[in-house]
Design a protein around this motif. Structure first.
Motif, PDB file in Angstrom:
ATOM      1  N   ALA A  94       0.874  -1.180   0.000  1.00 54.21           N
ATOM      2  CA  ALA A  94       0.000   0.000   0.000  1.00 54.21           C
ATOM      3  C   ALA A  94       0.908   1.225   0.000  1.00 54.21           C
ATOM      4  CB  ALA A  94      -0.932  -0.002   1.204  1.00 54.21           C
ATOM      5  N   PRO A  95       1.426   1.622  -1.165  1.00 53.14           N
ATOM      6  CA  PRO A  95       2.487   2.639  -1.226  1.00 53.14           C
ATOM      7  C   PRO A  95       2.152   3.949  -0.530  1.00 53.14           C
ATOM      8  CG  PRO A  95       2.176   1.589  -3.363  1.00 53.14           C
ATOM      9  CD  PRO A  95       1.055   1.122  -2.491  1.00 53.14           C
ATOM     10  N   LEU A  96       0.874   4.361  -0.587  1.00 56.13           N
ATOM     11  CA  LEU A  96       0.471   5.625   0.045  1.00 56.13           C
ATOM     12  C   LEU A  96      -0.575   5.421   1.136  1.00 56.13           C
ATOM     13  CD1 LEU A  96       0.184   7.924  -3.116  1.00 56.13           C
ATOM     14  CD2 LEU A  96       2.106   7.701  -1.551  1.00 56.13           C
ATOM     15  N   GLY A  97      -0.894   4.161   1.448  1.00 55.53           N
ATOM     16  CA  GLY A  97      -1.957   3.932   2.418  1.00 55.53           C
ATOM     17  C   GLY A  97      -3.239   4.606   1.966  1.00 55.53           C
ATOM     18  N   VAL A  98      -4.000   5.085   2.932  1.00 55.78           N
ATOM     19  CA  VAL A  98      -5.196   5.886   2.653  1.00 55.78           C
ATOM     20  C   VAL A  98      -5.006   7.208   3.384  1.00 55.78           C
ATOM     21  CG1 VAL A  98      -7.709   6.012   2.771  1.00 55.78           C
ATOM     22  CG2 VAL A  98      -6.591   3.790   2.506  1.00 55.78           C
ATOM     23  N   PRO A  99      -5.286   8.348   2.736  1.00 52.43           N
ATOM     24  CA  PRO A  99      -5.003   9.654   3.352  1.00 52.43           C
ATOM     25  C   PRO A  99      -5.722   9.877   4.676  1.00 52.43           C
ATOM     26  CG  PRO A  99      -5.443   9.893   1.009  1.00 52.43           C
ATOM     27  CD  PRO A  99      -5.792   8.475   1.366  1.00 52.43           C
ATOM     28  N   HIS A 100      -5.108  10.711   5.518  1.00 52.62           N
ATOM     29  CA  HIS A 100      -5.679  11.138   6.792  1.00 52.62           C
ATOM     30  C   HIS A 100      -6.158  12.586   6.654  1.00 52.62           C
ATOM     31  CE1 HIS A 100      -3.603   7.857   9.258  1.00 52.62           C
ATOM     32  NE2 HIS A 100      -3.060   7.744   8.049  1.00 52.62           N
ATOM     33  N   ARG A 101      -6.948  13.024   7.639  1.00 52.02           N
ATOM     34  CA  ARG A 101      -7.385  14.424   7.679  1.00 52.02           C
ATOM     35  C   ARG A 101      -7.177  14.981   9.078  1.00 52.02           C
ATOM     36  NH1 ARG A 101     -12.355  16.708   9.103  1.00 52.02           N
ATOM     37  NH2 ARG A 101     -13.365  14.661   9.056  1.00 52.02           N
ATOM     38  N   ALA A 102      -6.675  16.209   9.151  1.00 52.72           N
ATOM     39  CA  ALA A 102      -6.496  16.881  10.435  1.00 52.72           C
ATOM     40  C   ALA A 102      -7.827  17.450  10.896  1.00 52.72           C
ATOM     41  CB  ALA A 102      -5.459  17.993  10.313  1.00 52.72           C
ATOM     42  N   THR A 103      -8.262  17.084  12.095  1.00 51.33           N
ATOM     43  CA  THR A 103      -9.543  17.571  12.618  1.00 51.33           C
ATOM     44  C   THR A 103      -9.382  18.814  13.493  1.00 51.33           C
ATOM     45  OG1 THR A 103      -9.366  16.018  14.468  1.00 51.33           O
ATOM     46  CG2 THR A 103     -10.613  15.295  12.538  1.00 51.33           C
ATOM     47  N   ALA A 104      -8.146  19.280  13.633  1.00 51.96           N
ATOM     48  CA  ALA A 104      -7.884  20.504  14.400  1.00 51.96           C
ATOM     49  C   ALA A 104      -6.573  21.103  13.910  1.00 51.96           C
ATOM     50  CB  ALA A 104      -7.806  20.199  15.898  1.00 51.96           C
ATOM     51  N   ASP A 105      -6.400  22.395  14.141  1.00 55.78           N
ATOM     52  CA  ASP A 105      -5.115  23.023  13.841  1.00 55.78           C
ATOM     53  C   ASP A 105      -4.042  22.376  14.712  1.00 55.78           C
ATOM     54  OD1 ASP A 105      -6.311  24.708  12.076  1.00 55.78           O
ATOM     55  OD2 ASP A 105      -5.966  26.550  13.203  1.00 55.78           O
ATOM     56  N   THR A 106      -2.911  22.082  14.124  1.00 53.44           N
ATOM     57  CA  THR A 106      -1.809  21.510  14.884  1.00 53.44           C
ATOM     58  C   THR A 106      -0.500  21.934  14.237  1.00 53.44           C
ATOM     59  OG1 THR A 106      -0.907  19.463  15.834  1.00 53.44           O
ATOM     60  CG2 THR A 106      -1.772  19.333  13.593  1.00 53.44           C
ATOM     61  N   THR A 107       0.598  21.503  14.818  1.00 57.28           N
ATOM     62  CA  THR A 107       1.901  21.868  14.287  1.00 57.28           C
ATOM     63  C   THR A 107       2.804  20.644  14.247  1.00 57.28           C
ATOM     64  OG1 THR A 107       2.737  22.463  16.491  1.00 57.28           O
ATOM     65  CG2 THR A 107       1.774  24.240  15.161  1.00 57.28           C
ATOM     66  N   TYR A 108       3.811  20.741  13.380  1.00 59.30           N
ATOM     67  CA  TYR A 108       4.920  19.796  13.418  1.00 59.30           C
ATOM     68  C   TYR A 108       6.192  20.621  13.331  1.00 59.30           C
ATOM     69  CZ  TYR A 108       8.441  16.400  12.394  1.00 59.30           C
ATOM     70  OH  TYR A 108       9.586  15.654  12.470  1.00 59.30           O
ATOM     71  N   GLY A 109       6.948  20.676  14.435  1.00 57.45           N
ATOM     72  CA  GLY A 109       8.120  21.534  14.484  1.00 57.45           C
ATOM     73  C   GLY A 109       7.715  22.967  14.213  1.00 57.45           C
ATOM     74  N   PRO A 110       8.350  23.627  13.247  1.00 54.58           N
ATOM     75  CA  PRO A 110       7.995  25.021  12.947  1.00 54.58           C
ATOM     76  C   PRO A 110       6.803  25.160  12.006  1.00 54.58           C
ATOM     77  CG  PRO A 110       9.829  24.346  11.564  1.00 54.58           C
ATOM     78  CD  PRO A 110       9.525  23.178  12.477  1.00 54.58           C
ATOM     79  N   TYR A 111       6.260  24.031  11.551  1.00 56.80           N
ATOM     80  CA  TYR A 111       5.243  24.066  10.502  1.00 56.80           C
ATOM     81  C   TYR A 111       3.836  23.996  11.061  1.00 56.80           C
ATOM     82  CZ  TYR A 111       9.291  23.019   7.570  1.00 56.80           C
ATOM     83  OH  TYR A 111      10.516  23.052   6.956  1.00 56.80           O
ATOM     84  N   HIS A 112       2.963  24.763  10.434  1.00 58.54           N
ATOM     85  CA  HIS A 112       1.553  24.790  10.796  1.00 58.54           C
ATOM     86  C   HIS A 112       0.774  23.830   9.907  1.00 58.54           C
ATOM     87  CE1 HIS A 112      -2.384  26.207  11.925  1.00 58.54           C
ATOM     88  NE2 HIS A 112      -2.635  26.684  10.716  1.00 58.54           N
ATOM     89  N   ILE A 113      -0.071  22.982  10.518  1.00 54.52           N
ATOM     90  CA  ILE A 113      -0.946  22.079   9.767  1.00 54.52           C
ATOM     91  C   ILE A 113      -2.380  22.503  10.057  1.00 54.52           C
ATOM     92  CG2 ILE A 113      -1.670  19.693   9.379  1.00 54.52           C
ATOM     93  CD1 ILE A 113       1.067  18.794  10.355  1.00 54.52           C
ATOM     94  N   PRO A 114      -3.036  23.199   9.132  1.00 52.91           N
ATOM     95  CA  PRO A 114      -4.380  23.714   9.401  1.00 52.91           C
ATOM     96  C   PRO A 114      -5.428  22.607   9.504  1.00 52.91           C
ATOM     97  CG  PRO A 114      -3.345  24.817   7.517  1.00 52.91           C
ATOM     98  CD  PRO A 114      -2.537  23.601   7.812  1.00 52.91           C
ATOM     99  N   GLN A 115      -6.456  22.875  10.258  1.00 54.66           N
ATOM    100  CA  GLN A 115      -7.598  21.969  10.342  1.00 54.66           C
ATOM    101  C   GLN A 115      -8.166  21.723   8.944  1.00 54.66           C
ATOM    102  OE1 GLN A 115     -10.749  23.426  12.813  1.00 54.66           O
ATOM    103  NE2 GLN A 115     -12.110  21.716  12.418  1.00 54.66           N
ATOM    104  N   GLY A 116      -8.519  20.465   8.669  1.00 54.19           N
ATOM    105  CA  GLY A 116      -9.075  20.118   7.373  1.00 54.19           C
ATOM    106  C   GLY A 116      -8.036  19.688   6.353  1.00 54.19           C
ATOM    107  N   SER A 117      -6.761  19.821   6.693  1.00 53.92           N
ATOM    108  CA  SER A 117      -5.705  19.437   5.752  1.00 53.92           C
ATOM    109  C   SER A 117      -5.707  17.933   5.504  1.00 53.92           C
ATOM    110  CB  SER A 117      -4.334  19.847   6.298  1.00 53.92           C
ATOM    111  OG  SER A 117      -4.238  21.242   6.445  1.00 53.92           O
TER     112      SER A 117
END
Length: 511
Positions: free
Chosen positions: A368-391
């Motif tokens: 399963a090379p890419l699996g199945v995509p996930h969705r962010a249900t809230a704003d979050t971060t990874y290190g210095p990066y912002h991951i907006p809700q709904g991404s």
């Protein structure tokens, strides 16, 4: 509404539109000030839409990862898409912050909403419904529970060997039928037909549709969800008629065997199965519970059959391509087991090279090379990066399995990488469970699939030698390792020669 518009001056409408556009621009600039990971530069408004590959996406994602880093950002018509190419980043986000990333993207409109796969486990949006599904399945598929299925797997593998012995050229058909029968028996307790069609043939077609439609942004309506509201007769809306047809076929695949088991139970003429056991524990007329059981049972086939068939098919392909690895595994089986019986689950700990071989197949040929995509249900971060809700978050599992900073010479087939240093190996990280996904969306059939692949592979190696076919000159025709399209990496049809290892094979198989 028309009366209201008559009261508005054209100038006011224009000013209002300009204000809305201005607010959108300001909002976008505010969002972009919050650091996003780097990524390929796209076009205004549409972003990277035209840069998205239409097949084997994991290869392009891997190239972008080399340019932009282990997590990069794509912009698709206002949608944020983050692609993760590092196991560490995937663990830090999808595992450690699992509750935020347990949902599925809303932009899988064709597969999830229009066809209806959102009712099954893999594409279920998440939340309480998904938690109920997982609780039901965990009783059958957790690492301890699957042990009781090892005798069933052994019987299935031995029947498979007999089929191979009779007609070795049909090995790909035998794989599909054997694994399918195993999952059907586990799920429903007996053979199932839909009309005049066997369940396995019917389900194979439905799952081919699933594998095609569930790819990331496979249809234009996945990129522009508002298109789902177009009337079916409108030019360009032909996907809606196709989805309606596929939806009926999916519902029949789920409903027919479930109703069969219910009918068997009413006559008290049923075999033990996932459905009968789940219904027996709730004997009332809870329609919601029945629906949960029906769709999780269908998901057993979806999650178990395709991944296991792809794994065992890739095993045959790898044995053709890498005869030295095959010979070493067979030597280990001969030394530990002998030639008067087939390996069983009890032998697994005594066959370390065979287990390493299977892990290398799962790594090298990422199912399963890419699996199945996930969705962010809230704003979050990874290190210095912002991951907006709904991404949308895509894990490039293929890239992780071919990461040269993790696996030495990742494009070489080296089972010894999973042996301990004491055993003469490299002691590199186990690809299980990474190849089955992350967090709360990890494949619930992981343990069953891994156990089935070990049993089938061990038994095949004990009984047969697998080699390329010969041409008219007696030279090997080495199969080409090509994958079909879809979320599951299924090898394209290929030919190989499968012959008994000795004259004792027939007796070993009960002939």
């Amino acid at each position: 509404m028309k009366d209201v518009l008559k009261l508005v001056e054209p100038r006011d409408i224009v000013l209002t539109l300009v204000a809305i556009v201005a607010l959108c621009i300001v909002h976008t600039r505010k969002r972009t000030r919050r650091a996003l990971p780097p990524g390929p530069k796209g076009l205004p408004i549409i972003g990277n839409v035209f840069q998205m590959p239409r097949s084997m996406e994991w290869l392009q994602f891997d190239k972008w990862a080399q340019a932009y880093g282990p997590i990069f950002h794509l912009h698709l018509l206002g949608e944020h898409v983050f692609v993760i190419n590092s196991h560490k980043v995937a663990v830090d986000t999808l595992e450690r912050n699992a509750s935020v990333f347990a949902a599925r993207p809303r932009n899988m409109v064709m597969a999830s909403d229009l066809i209806g796969w959102g009712r099954a486990v893999a594409l279920n949006p998440g939340g309480e419904q998904h938690r109920k599904y997982r609780r039901l399945l965990s009783k059958v598929l957790n690492s301890q529970a699957v042990r009781k299925f090892r005798p069933l797997e052994q019987r299935s593998a031995e029947t498979f060997l007999q089929d191979i012995y009779r007609t070795p050229d049909d090995f790909m058909k035998h794989i599909r039928n054997s694994v399918g029968n195993l999952i059907v028996e586990l799920s429903y307790g007996r053979e199932v037909t839909i009309g005049k069609t066997g369940y396995i043939d019917y389900a194979e077609y439905v799952h081919e549709v699933f594998a095609y439609a569930a790819r990331s942004f496979a249809f234009l309506v996945d990129i522009v969800p508002i298109l789902r509201h177009l009337p079916e007769w409108m030019p360009g809306a032909g996907f809606k008629a196709q989805a309606r047809k596929w939806r009926k076929e999916l519902e029949l695949m789920a409903e027919a065997p479930f109703k069969m088991v219910k009918s068997d139970m009413e006559r008290n003429e049923f075999s033990e199965s996932y459905v009968s056991a789940s219904l027996s524990k709730n004997k009332g007329t809870d329609k919601e519970h029945e629906s949960d059981v029906m769709w999780t049972a269908a998901s057993l086939y979806t999650g178990g059959a395709d991944t296991t068939v792809a794994s065992i098919t890739s095993f045959f392909l790898m044995m053709c391509l890498f005869p030295e690895a095959q010979a070493r595994a067979q030597k280990e089986i001969d030394n530990v087991i002998g030639s008067d019986r087939l390996p069983t689950a009890e032998d697994e700990q005594r066959l370390p090279y065979l287990s390493a071989l299977i892990r290398e197949i799962l790594r090298y040929w990422t199912i399963a090379p890419l699996g199945v995509p996930h969705r962010a249900t809230a704003d979050t971060t990874y290190g210095p990066y912002h991951i907006p809700q709904g991404s949308t978050i895509i894990a490039n599992i293929w890239g992780m399995m071919h990461d040269p900073t993790v696996y030495t010479n990742p494009f070489q087939f080296k089972p010894e990488r999973f042996l301990s240093i004491e055993q003469g190996g490299l002691s590199e990280p186990d690809p299980i469970p990474t190849v089955f996904g992350f967090g709360r969306r990890i494949c619930p059939g992981m343990h069953l699939a891994a156990a089935s692949m070990w049993t089938y592979s061990a038994c095949v190696l004990a009984a047969f030698k697998i080699a390329p076919v010969k041409d008219e000159k007696g030279e090997d025709v080495v199969p080409v390792a090509e994958t079909g399209e879809g979320i599951i990496s299924m090898p394209k049809p290929f030919k190989c020669e499968i012959v008994p290892r000795s004259s004792a094979t027939a007796t070993l198989l009960g002939f």
